[in-house]
Scaffold this motif. Structure first.
Motif, PDB file in Angstrom:
ATOM      1  N   ALA A  41       0.850  -1.187   0.000  1.00  0.00           N
ATOM      2  CA  ALA A  41       0.000   0.000   0.000  1.00  0.00           C
ATOM      3  C   ALA A  41       0.885   1.236   0.000  1.00  0.00           C
ATOM      4  N   VAL A  42       0.569   2.195  -0.859  1.00  0.00           N
ATOM      5  CA  VAL A  42       1.446   3.349  -1.018  1.00  0.00           C
ATOM      6  C   VAL A  42       0.662   4.647  -1.123  1.00  0.00           C
ATOM      7  N   ALA A  43       1.200   5.692  -0.502  1.00  0.00           N
ATOM      8  CA  ALA A  43       0.631   7.041  -0.612  1.00  0.00           C
ATOM      9  C   ALA A  43       1.640   7.900  -1.362  1.00  0.00           C
ATOM     10  N   THR A  44       1.200   8.525  -2.439  1.00  0.00           N
ATOM     11  CA  THR A  44       2.101   9.301  -3.283  1.00  0.00           C
ATOM     12  C   THR A  44       1.365  10.517  -3.832  1.00  0.00           C
ATOM     13  N   ARG A  45       2.099  11.545  -4.189  1.00  0.00           N
ATOM     14  CA  ARG A  45       1.493  12.734  -4.775  1.00  0.00           C
ATOM     15  C   ARG A  45       1.719  12.828  -6.274  1.00  0.00           C
ATOM     16  N   HIS A  46       2.902  12.466  -6.705  1.00  0.00           N
ATOM     17  CA  HIS A  46       3.235  12.663  -8.111  1.00  0.00           C
ATOM     18  C   HIS A  46       3.756  11.402  -8.795  1.00  0.00           C
ATOM     19  N   GLY A  47       3.609  10.252  -8.138  1.00  0.00           N
ATOM     20  CA  GLY A  47       3.911   8.988  -8.796  1.00  0.00           C
ATOM     21  C   GLY A  47       5.246   8.351  -8.502  1.00  0.00           C
ATOM     22  N   SER A  48       6.232   9.104  -8.043  1.00  0.00           N
ATOM     23  CA  SER A  48       7.563   8.524  -7.867  1.00  0.00           C
ATOM     24  C   SER A  48       7.594   7.474  -6.756  1.00  0.00           C
ATOM     25  N   THR A  49       6.807   7.692  -5.705  1.00  0.00           N
ATOM     26  CA  THR A  49       6.788   6.711  -4.613  1.00  0.00           C
ATOM     27  C   THR A  49       6.065   5.439  -5.047  1.00  0.00           C
ATOM     28  N   ASP A  90       0.185  -7.418  -4.758  1.00  0.00           N
ATOM     29  CA  ASP A  90      -0.574  -6.314  -5.344  1.00  0.00           C
ATOM     30  C   ASP A  90      -0.085  -4.975  -4.812  1.00  0.00           C
ATOM     31  N   VAL A  91       0.013  -3.989  -5.700  1.00  0.00           N
ATOM     32  CA  VAL A  91       0.308  -2.617  -5.298  1.00  0.00           C
ATOM     33  C   VAL A  91      -0.994  -1.829  -5.336  1.00  0.00           C
ATOM     34  N   ALA A  92      -1.289  -1.117  -4.265  1.00  0.00           N
ATOM     35  CA  ALA A  92      -2.552  -0.392  -4.183  1.00  0.00           C
ATOM     36  C   ALA A  92      -2.353   0.970  -3.543  1.00  0.00           C
ATOM     37  N   ASP A  93      -3.174   1.940  -3.934  1.00  0.00           N
ATOM     38  CA  ASP A  93      -3.181   3.243  -3.270  1.00  0.00           C
ATOM     39  C   ASP A  93      -3.633   3.044  -1.825  1.00  0.00           C
ATOM     40  N   ALA A  94      -2.931   3.641  -0.890  1.00  0.00           N
ATOM     41  CA  ALA A  94      -3.269   3.483   0.519  1.00  0.00           C
ATOM     42  C   ALA A  94      -4.721   3.874   0.799  1.00  0.00           C
ATOM     43  N   ALA A  95      -5.212   4.892   0.101  1.00  0.00           N
ATOM     44  CA  ALA A  95      -6.581   5.353   0.323  1.00  0.00           C
ATOM     45  C   ALA A  95      -7.631   4.354  -0.142  1.00  0.00           C
ATOM     46  N   HIS A  96      -7.232   3.356  -0.950  1.00  0.00           N
ATOM     47  CA  HIS A  96      -8.190   2.414  -1.512  1.00  0.00           C
ATOM     48  C   HIS A  96      -8.160   1.054  -0.828  1.00  0.00           C
ATOM     49  N   VAL A  97      -7.272   0.862   0.128  1.00  0.00           N
ATOM     50  CA  VAL A  97      -7.199  -0.417   0.830  1.00  0.00           C
ATOM     51  C   VAL A  97      -8.226  -0.425   1.956  1.00  0.00           C
ATOM     52  N   GLU A  98      -9.129  -1.379   1.904  1.00  0.00           N
ATOM     53  CA  GLU A  98     -10.204  -1.440   2.888  1.00  0.00           C
ATOM     54  C   GLU A  98      -9.930  -2.423   4.010  1.00  0.00           C
ATOM     55  N   HIS A 151       6.912  14.177   7.511  1.00  0.00           N
ATOM     56  CA  HIS A 151       5.813  13.278   7.879  1.00  0.00           C
ATOM     57  C   HIS A 151       5.256  12.532   6.663  1.00  0.00           C
ATOM     58  N   TRP A 152       4.684  11.388   6.944  1.00  0.00           N
ATOM     59  CA  TRP A 152       3.987  10.615   5.914  1.00  0.00           C
ATOM     60  C   TRP A 152       2.738  11.362   5.461  1.00  0.00           C
ATOM     61  N   LEU A 153       2.268  11.049   4.279  1.00  0.00           N
ATOM     62  CA  LEU A 153       1.009  11.605   3.803  1.00  0.00           C
ATOM     63  C   LEU A 153      -0.149  11.000   4.592  1.00  0.00           C
ATOM     64  N   ALA A 174      -1.639   7.241   4.108  1.00  0.00           N
ATOM     65  CA  ALA A 174      -0.835   6.143   4.647  1.00  0.00           C
ATOM     66  C   ALA A 174      -0.921   6.114   6.172  1.00  0.00           C
ATOM     67  N   ARG A 175      -0.843   7.260   6.799  1.00  0.00           N
ATOM     68  CA  ARG A 175      -0.936   7.313   8.266  1.00  0.00           C
ATOM     69  C   ARG A 175      -2.299   6.824   8.739  1.00  0.00           C
ATOM     70  N   GLN A 176      -3.348   7.246   8.038  1.00  0.00           N
ATOM     71  CA  GLN A 176      -4.692   6.835   8.425  1.00  0.00           C
ATOM     72  C   GLN A 176      -4.888   5.332   8.221  1.00  0.00           C
ATOM     73  N   LEU A 177      -4.322   4.801   7.144  1.00  0.00           N
ATOM     74  CA  LEU A 177      -4.441   3.368   6.879  1.00  0.00           C
ATOM     75  C   LEU A 177      -3.852   2.551   8.023  1.00  0.00           C
ATOM     76  N   VAL A 178      -2.681   2.931   8.479  1.00  0.00           N
ATOM     77  CA  VAL A 178      -2.033   2.197   9.563  1.00  0.00           C
ATOM     78  C   VAL A 178      -2.828   2.328  10.861  1.00  0.00           C
ATOM     79  N   ARG A 179      -3.313   3.528  11.148  1.00  0.00           N
ATOM     80  CA  ARG A 179      -4.084   3.727  12.377  1.00  0.00           C
ATOM     81  C   ARG A 179      -5.371   2.913  12.380  1.00  0.00           C
ATOM     82  N   GLU A 180      -6.083   2.938  11.262  1.00  0.00           N
ATOM     83  CA  GLU A 180      -7.389   2.277  11.212  1.00  0.00           C
ATOM     84  C   GLU A 180      -7.292   0.755  11.184  1.00  0.00           C
TER      85      GLU A 180
END
Length: 205
Positions: free
Chosen positions: A6-14, A39-47, A65-67, A70-76
């Motif tokens: 799971a990855v959080a990115t703004r412009h694709g490089s991450t 599987d690689v997935a956007d952090a915001a889309h992992v349920e 800090h992390w975006l 990603a931070r919310q995914l780990v917390r939840e």
């Protein structure tokens, strides 16, 4: 074996880093005789991480800090993540300079939430042509130059190292603590991503 990166990115490089980790991780497991779905997935889309045997979570770093996704995914999902081995990575810190000896990434809360096995920091990529105005201002203030600082051999080697740890643990007793595996777990895991098409803006982020 089912693994989600799971990855959080703004412009694709991450996300490109995540893709390289996935490829080397998958290849390493297959070479060791372990069938794997990575599987690689956007952090915001992992349920959910239900049915996963391991997870790798990464984020671009801004102002130390992390975006938020990603931070919310780990917390939840800290309870689910506590049951499986987790690795974390950060990419290209952008923001204020750190003092000598000071960690450029504050991932303390993230590490505490998921008890990750390891956290790695990789160089990032700066391309002013895709940055928003506030980001360009930060880059200019830091006198950072455009360029790609991602060390692909190091990134791929890290994916292979994770593959070796997972493969070794699969063969015998280990403290890694795998989640459920098998056809039932794989079937359950297939539903953990939101089926939403990515917009053009997301493809660039």
């Amino acid at each position: 074996m089912k693994i989600v990166i799971a990855v959080a990115t703004r412009h694709g490089s991450t996300r490109e880093i995540a893709e390289q980790i996935a490829a080397s991780l998958r290849a390493g497991l297959e070479e060791a005789g372990t069938s794997a779905e990575v599987d690689v997935a956007d952090a915001a889309h992992v349920e959910s991480f239900a049915g996963c045997d391991a997870a790798v979570i990464g984020s671009a770093v801004y102002f130390g800090h992390w975006l938020d996704p990603a931070r919310q995914l780990v917390r939840e999902h800290r309870e689910e993540l506590s049951r499986i081995p987790v690795w974390l990575f950060s990419s290209g810190p952008v923001g204020q300079r750190t003092r000598p000896g000071e960690d450029p990434v504050d991932a303390t809360d993230v590490l505490a939430c998921c008890a990750a096995r390891e956290h790695r920091l990789f160089g990032g990529k700066i391309d002013r042509s895709v940055l928003h105005f506030p980001e360009r201002a930060v880059v200019a203030a830091l006198r950072a130059k455009d360029g790609d600082n991602r060390d692909w051999p190091v990134i791929r080697a890290w994916g292979q190292a994770i593959a070796r740890q997972l493969s070794d643990a699969r063969r015998g007793p280990s403290s890694l603590g795998f989640g459920q595996s098998g056809s039932g777990a794989t079937a359950a895991a297939r539903g953990l991503l939101k089926a939403r098409p990515r917009s053009r803006r997301e493809e660039r982020a």
